[in-house]
Motif scaffolding. Structure first.
Motif, PDB file in Angstrom:
ATOM      1  N   GLN A   1       0.830  -1.208   0.000  1.00 32.86           N
ATOM      2  CA  GLN A   1       0.000   0.000   0.000  1.00 32.86           C
ATOM      3  C   GLN A   1       0.866   1.259   0.000  1.00 32.86           C
ATOM      4  O   GLN A   1       0.599   2.216  -0.746  1.00 32.86           O
ATOM      5  CB  GLN A   1      -0.928  -0.007   1.217  1.00 32.86           C
ATOM      6  N   ARG A   2       1.897   1.261   0.839  1.00 35.63           N
ATOM      7  CA  ARG A   2       2.787   2.436   0.891  1.00 35.63           C
ATOM      8  C   ARG A   2       3.514   2.633  -0.433  1.00 35.63           C
ATOM      9  O   ARG A   2       3.673   3.764  -0.901  1.00 35.63           O
ATOM     10  CB  ARG A   2       3.783   2.298   2.042  1.00 35.63           C
ATOM     11  N   LEU A   3       3.967   1.536  -1.039  1.00 34.41           N
ATOM     12  CA  LEU A   3       4.651   1.656  -2.328  1.00 34.41           C
ATOM     13  C   LEU A   3       3.709   2.204  -3.393  1.00 34.41           C
ATOM     14  O   LEU A   3       4.096   3.064  -4.190  1.00 34.41           O
ATOM     15  CB  LEU A   3       5.202   0.294  -2.755  1.00 34.41           C
ATOM     16  N   ALA A   4       2.460   1.734  -3.403  1.00 30.90           N
ATOM     17  CA  ALA A   4       1.470   2.254  -4.358  1.00 30.90           C
ATOM     18  C   ALA A   4       1.259   3.759  -4.140  1.00 30.90           C
ATOM     19  O   ALA A   4       1.147   4.533  -5.104  1.00 30.90           O
ATOM     20  CB  ALA A   4       0.155   1.499  -4.216  1.00 30.90           C
ATOM     21  N   ASN A   5       1.223   4.180  -2.872  1.00 31.39           N
ATOM     22  CA  ASN A   5       1.055   5.613  -2.574  1.00 31.39           C
ATOM     23  C   ASN A   5       2.260   6.416  -3.058  1.00 31.39           C
ATOM     24  O   ASN A   5       2.110   7.528  -3.581  1.00 31.39           O
ATOM     25  CB  ASN A   5       0.871   5.812  -1.068  1.00 31.39           C
ATOM     26  N   HIS A   6       3.470   5.868  -2.872  1.00 32.03           N
ATOM     27  CA  HIS A   6       4.677   6.562  -3.331  1.00 32.03           C
ATOM     28  C   HIS A   6       4.686   6.698  -4.857  1.00 32.03           C
ATOM     29  O   HIS A   6       5.098   7.739  -5.389  1.00 32.03           O
ATOM     30  CB  HIS A   6       5.928   5.803  -2.880  1.00 32.03           C
ATOM     31  N   LEU A   7       4.236   5.658  -5.547  1.00 37.77           N
ATOM     32  CA  LEU A   7       4.172   5.709  -7.014  1.00 37.77           C
ATOM     33  C   LEU A   7       3.212   6.819  -7.468  1.00 37.77           C
ATOM     34  O   LEU A   7       3.519   7.581  -8.390  1.00 37.77           O
ATOM     35  CB  LEU A   7       3.715   4.368  -7.581  1.00 37.77           C
ATOM     36  N   LYS A   8       2.079   6.895  -6.780  1.00 36.73           N
ATOM     37  CA  LYS A   8       1.103   7.941  -7.111  1.00 36.73           C
ATOM     38  C   LYS A   8       1.670   9.326  -6.820  1.00 36.73           C
ATOM     39  O   LYS A   8       1.525  10.259  -7.622  1.00 36.73           O
ATOM     40  CB  LYS A   8      -0.174   7.704  -6.293  1.00 36.73           C
ATOM     41  N   TYR A   9       2.345   9.462  -5.680  1.00 32.11           N
ATOM     42  CA  TYR A   9       2.915  10.757  -5.290  1.00 32.11           C
ATOM     43  C   TYR A   9       4.015  11.179  -6.264  1.00 32.11           C
ATOM     44  O   TYR A   9       4.161  12.368  -6.580  1.00 32.11           O
ATOM     45  CB  TYR A   9       3.461  10.651  -3.863  1.00 32.11           C
ATOM     46  N   PHE A  10       4.794  10.224  -6.733  1.00 32.21           N
ATOM     47  CA  PHE A  10       5.850  10.524  -7.708  1.00 32.21           C
ATOM     48  C   PHE A  10       5.227  11.103  -8.981  1.00 32.21           C
ATOM     49  O   PHE A  10       5.719  12.104  -9.525  1.00 32.21           O
ATOM     50  CB  PHE A  10       6.632   9.244  -8.032  1.00 32.21           C
ATOM     51  N   ARG A  11       4.143  10.490  -9.448  1.00 32.26           N
ATOM     52  CA  ARG A  11       3.470  10.994 -10.661  1.00 32.26           C
ATOM     53  C   ARG A  11       2.947  12.417 -10.436  1.00 32.26           C
ATOM     54  O   ARG A  11       3.109  13.292 -11.297  1.00 32.26           O
ATOM     55  CB  ARG A  11       2.300  10.080 -11.033  1.00 32.26           C
ATOM     56  N   GLU A  12       2.319  12.631  -9.290  1.00 29.56           N
ATOM     57  CA  GLU A  12       1.751  13.958  -8.998  1.00 29.56           C
ATOM     58  C   GLU A  12       2.852  15.013  -8.921  1.00 29.56           C
ATOM     59  O   GLU A  12       2.674  16.141  -9.406  1.00 29.56           O
ATOM     60  CB  GLU A  12       0.976  13.911  -7.687  1.00 29.56           C
ATOM     61  N   THR A  13       3.962  14.656  -8.319  1.00 32.36           N
ATOM     62  CA  THR A  13       5.068  15.608  -8.162  1.00 32.36           C
ATOM     63  C   THR A  13       5.649  15.994  -9.516  1.00 32.36           C
ATOM     64  O   THR A  13       6.047  17.151  -9.720  1.00 32.36           O
ATOM     65  CB  THR A  13       6.163  15.009  -7.260  1.00 32.36           C
ATOM     66  N   MET A  14       5.711  15.059 -10.453  1.00 36.59           N
ATOM     67  CA  MET A  14       6.231  15.373 -11.797  1.00 36.59           C
ATOM     68  C   MET A  14       5.400  16.446 -12.481  1.00 36.59           C
ATOM     69  O   MET A  14       5.912  17.206 -13.296  1.00 36.59           O
ATOM     70  CB  MET A  14       6.255  14.106 -12.663  1.00 36.59           C
ATOM     71  N   GLU A  15       4.119  16.523 -12.152  1.00 38.76           N
ATOM     72  CA  GLU A  15       3.223  17.484 -12.802  1.00 38.76           C
ATOM     73  C   GLU A  15       3.189  18.839 -12.089  1.00 38.76           C
ATOM     74  O   GLU A  15       2.557  19.771 -12.583  1.00 38.76           O
ATOM     75  CB  GLU A  15       1.798  16.914 -12.856  1.00 38.76           C
ATOM     76  N   GLU A  16       3.850  18.937 -10.950  1.00 43.96           N
ATOM     77  CA  GLU A  16       3.773  20.178 -10.158  1.00 43.96           C
ATOM     78  C   GLU A  16       4.530  21.336 -10.790  1.00 43.96           C
ATOM     79  O   GLU A  16       4.279  22.483 -10.505  1.00 43.96           O
ATOM     80  CB  GLU A  16       4.305  19.933  -8.745  1.00 43.96           C
ATOM     81  N   GLY A  17       5.497  21.045 -11.632  1.00 45.77           N
ATOM     82  CA  GLY A  17       6.319  22.102 -12.207  1.00 45.77           C
ATOM     83  C   GLY A  17       7.785  21.788 -12.030  1.00 45.77           C
ATOM     84  O   GLY A  17       8.139  20.782 -11.416  1.00 45.77           O
ATOM     85  N   HIS A  18       8.659  22.653 -12.579  1.00 45.66           N
ATOM     86  CA  HIS A  18      10.086  22.382 -12.467  1.00 45.66           C
ATOM     87  C   HIS A  18      10.576  22.693 -11.054  1.00 45.66           C
ATOM     88  O   HIS A  18       9.864  23.282 -10.254  1.00 45.66           O
ATOM     89  CB  HIS A  18      10.856  23.191 -13.509  1.00 45.66           C
ATOM     90  N   GLY A  19      11.781  22.264 -10.772  1.00 43.40           N
ATOM     91  CA  GLY A  19      12.350  22.487  -9.448  1.00 43.40           C
ATOM     92  C   GLY A  19      11.967  21.410  -8.453  1.00 43.40           C
ATOM     93  O   GLY A  19      12.061  21.620  -7.241  1.00 43.40           O
ATOM     94  N   GLN A  20      11.494  20.243  -8.950  1.00 49.30           N
ATOM     95  CA  GLN A  20      11.062  19.175  -8.062  1.00 49.30           C
ATOM     96  C   GLN A  20      12.062  18.021  -7.997  1.00 49.30           C
ATOM     97  O   GLN A  20      11.750  16.951  -7.465  1.00 49.30           O
ATOM     98  CB  GLN A  20       9.698  18.632  -8.524  1.00 49.30           C
ATOM     99  N   GLY A  21      13.248  18.207  -8.560  1.00 40.53           N
ATOM    100  CA  GLY A  21      14.224  17.123  -8.643  1.00 40.53           C
ATOM    101  C   GLY A  21      14.584  16.522  -7.295  1.00 40.53           C
ATOM    102  O   GLY A  21      14.607  15.296  -7.134  1.00 40.53           O
ATOM    103  N   LYS A  22      14.862  17.371  -6.306  1.00 38.88           N
ATOM    104  CA  LYS A  22      15.226  16.872  -4.976  1.00 38.88           C
ATOM    105  C   LYS A  22      14.067  16.110  -4.348  1.00 38.88           C
ATOM    106  O   LYS A  22      14.258  15.058  -3.725  1.00 38.88           O
ATOM    107  CB  LYS A  22      15.644  18.034  -4.068  1.00 38.88           C
ATOM    108  N   LYS A  23      12.866  16.633  -4.519  1.00 37.35           N
ATOM    109  CA  LYS A  23      11.682  15.981  -3.952  1.00 37.35           C
ATOM    110  C   LYS A  23      11.479  14.605  -4.577  1.00 37.35           C
ATOM    111  O   LYS A  23      11.179  13.625  -3.873  1.00 37.35           O
ATOM    112  CB  LYS A  23      10.454  16.864  -4.191  1.00 37.35           C
ATOM    113  N   LEU A  24      11.651  14.512  -5.892  1.00 38.04           N
ATOM    114  CA  LEU A  24      11.526  13.220  -6.571  1.00 38.04           C
ATOM    115  C   LEU A  24      12.583  12.236  -6.064  1.00 38.04           C
ATOM    116  O   LEU A  24      12.309  11.036  -5.934  1.00 38.04           O
ATOM    117  CB  LEU A  24      11.672  13.402  -8.089  1.00 38.04           C
ATOM    118  N   GLY A  25      13.771  12.742  -5.770  1.00 39.89           N
ATOM    119  CA  GLY A  25      14.823  11.895  -5.217  1.00 39.89           C
ATOM    120  C   GLY A  25      14.440  11.319  -3.866  1.00 39.89           C
ATOM    121  O   GLY A  25      14.686  10.141  -3.582  1.00 39.89           O
TER     122      GLY A  25
END
Length: 291
Positions: free
Chosen positions: A223-247
């Motif tokens: 469940q946690r991994l599925a949530n992280h996958l979803k959060y990763f997708r959402e973060t990619m759409e937030e805009g530039h400057g998200q590289g550290k967060k994606l890491g």
């Protein structure tokens, strides 16, 4: 959308009898690491140039260079004719008074005299030229940002592919997970049945089996991994400057995959976990390039 830290921009503009060249290159870095090579005429504007680059590029190892190309016919060192004539008269006067023979090669000797071939005028940067140079810098920055956006789009496609692969592998675990529980139960019961002289309480055995299987349960990790996958997708759409967060999200994904692997005592499940780790490792390598 994601932007890459890798970029390149080069602009050349004509200004009067010269060409102003600006080149900017950037690679990945944890912070803004800026190095500059600036033509002497523009050195007084170095702080303004650095502020422009820092505001626009935010992060990355950035190499900036601005230089001038001039027409060789216009850039030749002028001969100081008046000084040369003065040397000529002085030497002739000394030769006449002392009897020392005059030089045979006058021209070559006079050209070697001090300051005859030296530039005495100093070029001054005026507002009009600086505005032209500043415009060239701005255009080079825009070129580099376009490059970053193109590279970022390619990165996002790659990340999406890898996230989809991990999600697909995660769904493949479920059938083996149910099979695993039955295999564990059968293996323990069969082992006990082979020891005929040992009597055991079946109710207590059932309780111990439930406790043991609960320790191996990976429902929360999934469940946690599925949530992280979803959060990763959402973060990619937030805009530039998200590289550290994606890491950071990728690190959390790695923890859940590792825990799933440590709890998986079934070869088929462990094989799937290895594939998930391979996909995640490729994400971690590329996320270092994300702005």
């Amino acid at each position: 959308m994601i932007q890459s830290m890798t970029g390149y921009g080069k602009v050349t503009i004509a200004y009067k009898e010269k060409k102003i060249n600006v080149e900017i290159k950037s690679l990945n870095s944890k912070a803004l690491d800026l190095s500059t090579r600036i033509a002497p005429l523009y050195r007084e504007k170095e702080m303004e140039i650095r502020q422009m680059l820092a505001a626009a590029l935010e992060r990355g190892k950035v190499d900036f260079c601005i230089w001038i190309d001039k027409d060789a016919t216009l850039d030749a060192t002028p001969i100081n004719g008046a000084l040369m004539e003065n040397y000529y008269r002085q030497i002739k006067d000394i030769a006449a008074r002392t009897g020392i023979p005059e030089p045979q090669e006058w021209f070559g000797m006079l050209l070697r005299m001090p300051d005859v071939m030296a530039k005495t005028e100093q070029e001054v940067l005026d507002d009009e030229e600086w505005m032209a140079a500043r415009g060239a810098i701005g255009n080079a920055i825009e070129q580099l940002q376009d490059f970053r956006r193109q590279e970022g789009a390619a990165l996002q496609c790659k990340f999406t592919e890898k996230i989809d692969n991990i999600a697909a592998l995660l769904s493949e675990i479920e059938p083996y997970e149910k099979m695993r529980v039955e295999k564990i139960r059968s293996r323990i019961v069969d082992g006990l049945n082979k020891i005929r002289e040992v009597e055991y309480d079946k109710n207590r055995l059932e309780q111990e089996l439930i406790y043991y299987i609960e320790k191996l349960d990976i429902s929360e990790e999934k469940q946690r991994l599925a949530n992280h996958l979803k959060y990763f997708r959402e973060t990619m759409e937030e805009g530039h400057g998200q590289g550290k967060k994606l890491g950071f999200i990728a690190q959390e994904m790695g923890r859940e995959i590792n825990t799933t692997g440590s709890k998986s005592n079934l070869a088929e499940m462990q094989n799937i976990v290895v594939k998930m780790k391979d996909e995640l490792e490729q994400i971690k390598e590329q996320v270092l390039n994300a702005l």
